[in-house]
Scaffold this active site. Structure first.
Site, short mmCIF file in Angstrom:
data_model
loop_
_atom_site.label_atom_id
_atom_site.label_comp_id
_atom_site.label_asym_id
_atom_site.label_seq_id
_atom_site.Cartn_x
_atom_site.Cartn_y
_atom_site.Cartn_z
N SER A 191 0.85 -1.19 0.00
CA SER A 191 0.00 0.00 0.00
C SER A 191 0.88 1.24 0.00
O SER A 191 2.03 1.19 0.46
CB SER A 191 -0.90 0.00 1.25
OG SER A 191 -1.54 1.25 1.41
N TYR A 217 -2.85 -0.88 10.47
CA TYR A 217 -2.85 -1.20 9.04
C TYR A 217 -1.55 -0.74 8.39
O TYR A 217 -0.89 -1.50 7.68
CB TYR A 217 -4.05 -0.52 8.37
CG TYR A 217 -4.11 -0.70 6.87
CD1 TYR A 217 -4.60 -1.87 6.31
CD2 TYR A 217 -3.67 0.31 6.02
CE1 TYR A 217 -4.65 -2.04 4.93
CE2 TYR A 217 -3.71 0.16 4.64
CZ TYR A 217 -4.20 -1.02 4.10
OH TYR A 217 -4.24 -1.18 2.75
#
Length: 678
Positions: free
Chosen positions: A555, A568
């Protein structure tokens, strides 16, 4: 409008081809003659409709028929130059075609057009080939069928075989069919129904005779230690052997595999005569064109260790290649096509089952089905007499036929990822599903692994048949479940080449709201899960010795610091560094490891639909429905990132164009300046 005769032929062909007792996949051909008005002269002419080259009876449609002028086709007897120039007649058939389109005529066309019958079936039933390959097949034909079926000695398919059958039919007006030595059966009739009935009568009569008169143990007595292992044990052993085997059989060219442990194979390998029979090879031309002339057979008992089995398989593979090269050298003549590779396509493992290989999954699966046909043929022949296939020289003439080589050369160019097997985690929806779909479209076989088995199987079904994609359940936090998903890939497709670590989830919480359970959950799925998947896959890739790719869907958050997603983003940073670590460790094995850093992918995302989207929208003060647009506006390109954009990057990373790229992270974020790599 389609001619009624052609429609009737298609219907008959589909019925015959739908039942494997009648013929193997893509095996045999059918024909019908009828009349049609010549659009040039307005006169009625006789036409021959016949299944064209490369078609399959069970799925035959009108475009799969070749349509010939019967008078012109039969006139070729006046210019036939003899068996030494047999191949020229296939090209001559093109000058007998009627109209435009349709399939190319096959080499078997003369056995349909030259025989004085309105309808002709040529089939490859196991029972019929058993008679055709029995040492005393001619005598058995008379005993079983009386004068209703006539024996035709082996002859390579072509124009002369058509003349032979025509002559035998003329000399035996009472006959309704024949047994073609070493090959199959042919039947005829004045009507389509009569022809079909005659074909089925030959098959059913042969089947019943074999069942009634066969010796009780046609493959010999049971061999001590060669019986089938328990299902779980044999499948575990098959998965353990698969990577090394796949590497061995891909020495000349990459192959996809198929595994089967059906009772017929296991019983054959448990019997005393299986080494002798396997060495004799297959007979029907359709069989050995897919399986090579004989299999590679592991000569160890079922309980041999994996280590001993692997060592012996490597020795046997070397011997097989030398033996196949010698076979080629003994039989090749000036003008023979070049050797097509010396690796086996069928590998038999006593107590475990059979691996079959090909350029794609369907070819590999069909090769296995054909060897199962060969086992059935050997059982029938040995039960009545002894198995006596056509000799080596004749097999070579078929396998290295110039016409077969021309057919291979006409095949379409393989897609970029042909022969590659991919495992994608979290692939039932969103980014993972888009990746799996793109990889399959580019020629790969795909295993869709997801926590939800039903959704994984549904996604696989959307992509294609089980020859293209399968769905498996995989909890990536569970070591045993991960190994089971890798084993499923090995048993479904023979190996593994490409792994995409995509499974993930996210909880949008501030530091003070994040619990230990939140932290552990996200790290278990993405950091630990990626580690477990990569470790299981790496062992396969190393054992295969074919290189491969491991790709992480990380990401932009792995390098970009944003609010309220501590767990996350931290686990994504973990994944990003795994890419670098594994690239450094696995490079010596030819394994590339790369990552992709997307921006938030809202559309189609399971993560965003599960509540993450609403929480991120609240953080940024926008409506959830506008979150994708919000993300787009903060990028340099002002474009929303979609699942397909990430899939495109995965495809590029695993093509030959980036064969020298490893340890790389590719941003797929439409340009988020704060996430630029430094």
């Amino acid at each position: 409008m389609t001619n009624p005769t052609a429609l009737e032929l298609i219907s008959r062909s589909n019925r015959l081809g739908a039942d494997p007792k009648n013929t193997n996949y893509a095996g045999g051909n059918t024909s019908a003659t009828g009349t049609e008005t010549d659009p040039v002269t307005g006169e009625e002419i006789q036409l021959l409709w016949v299944k064209g080259s490369g078609g399959d009876l069970g799925t035959l449609t009108e475009p799969g028929l070749a349509v010939l002028r019967l008078d012109r086709m039969r006139a070729l007897t006046n210019v036939y130059p003899g068996v030494d120039r047999e191949d020229e007649m296939v090209a001559a058939l093109d000058y007998t075609l009627h109209g435009k389109g349709g399939a190319a005529p096959s080499i078997d066309t003369p056995m349909h057009g030259l025989v004085d019958a309105a309808h002709v079936d040529h089939l490859h039933p196991d029972a019929g080939i058993a008679i055709a390959t029995a040492a005393d097949g001619e005598a058995l034909t008379g005993t079983i069928f009386g004068d209703r079926v006539v024996w035709v000695p082996w002859r390579r398919p072509g124009f002369q075989l058509g003349l032979d059958i025509a002559a035998i039919k003329d000399a035996n007006p009472q006959a309704t069919g024949c047994i073609l030595g070493g090959h199959g059966i042919t039947a005829w009739g004045d009507t389509s129904a009569a022809c079909e009935a005659n074909s089925l009568w030959i098959i059913d009569t042969a089947t019943a005779y074999i069942a009634e008169h066969s010796s009780p143990e046609p493959f010999g007595a049971e061999l001590t230690g060669f019986g089938a292992l328990a299902e779980a044990d044999r499948r575990a052993k098959a998965a353990a052997l698969a990577p090394t085997l796949r590497g061995l059989v891909s020495t000349d060219s990459a192959k996809v595999g198929h595994f089967t442990d059906v009772p017929e194979v296991l019983d054959f390998l448990s019997r005393s005569e299986h080494p002798r029979l396997a060495a004799l090879g297959t007979s029907c031309p359709d069989h050995f064109l897919r399986t090579k002339v004989k299999p590679m057979l592991l000569d160890l008992p079922a309980d041999a260790s994996v280590e001993d089995s692997l060592a012996r398989l490597q020795e046997l593979h070397e011997a097989y290649r030398a033996d196949y090269q010698a076979y080629y050298d003994r039989n090749a003549v000036d003008g023979s096509p070049a050797i097509r590779g010396a690796d086996p396509l069928i590998v038999l493992i006593p107590g475990v089952g059979m691996f079959s290989y090909g350029a794609n999954k369907q070819t590999a699966r069909v090769a296995g089905e054909f060897y199962l046909n060969a086992i059935n043929v050997m059982r029938g022949a040995e039960g009545l007499s002894s198995y006596a296939p056509i000799d080596e020289a004749e097999k070579f003439k078929i396998e290295y036929w110039a016409l077969e080589e021309a057919k291979l050369q006409r095949m379409p160019k393989p897609k970029p990822l042909a022969t590659r097997v991919a495992l994608v985690t979290g692939a039932a929806s969103g980014i993972g599903k888009a990746i799996a779909t793109r990889l399959a479209a580019e020629g790969a076989c795909v295993v869709i692994a997801d926590l939800d088995l039903a959704k994984a199987q549904a996604a696989a079904a959307e992509i294609g048949s089980a020859d293209v994609a399968i769905g498996v359940q995989a909890n990536v936090t569970d070591e045993a479940a991960v190994q089971a998903s890798v084993d499923a890939a090995l048993l479904a497709f023979g190996g593994l080449d490409l792994v995409v670590n995509n499974a993930g989830l996210s909880l949008s919480k501030s530091l003070l709201e994040t619990t230990v359970a939140d932290w552990d959950l996200q790290h278990n799925v993405m950091a630990k899960g990626s580690f477990l998947v990569s470790r299981a896959a790496a062992k396969v890739l190393i054992d295969q010795k074919l290189g491969g790719d491991i790709i992480y869907i990380s990401s932009k958050n792995s390098v970009f610091a944003g609010p309220n997603n501590i767990a996350y983003s931290a686990t994504k940073a973990d994944q990003a560094h795994q890419v670098r670590l594994l690239a450094a460790e696995l490079g010596e094995y030819g394994v590339k490891v790369n990552g992709i850093n997307p921006d938030g992918v809202v559309r189609g995302s399971g993560i965003f639909a599960g509540g993450w989207g609403a929480k991120r929208a609240a953080v940024y003060g926008v409506a959830e429905d506008d979150l994708g647009k919000y993300y787009a506006q903060r990028t340099l390109l002002k474009r929303e990132v979609l699942p397909e954009n990430v899939a495109n990057a995965v495809f590029v990373l695993c093509t030959s164009d980036l064969s020298h790229t490893t340890g790389l992270h590719i941003p797929v974020d439409a340009g988020v300046a704060a996430a630029f790599l430094r």
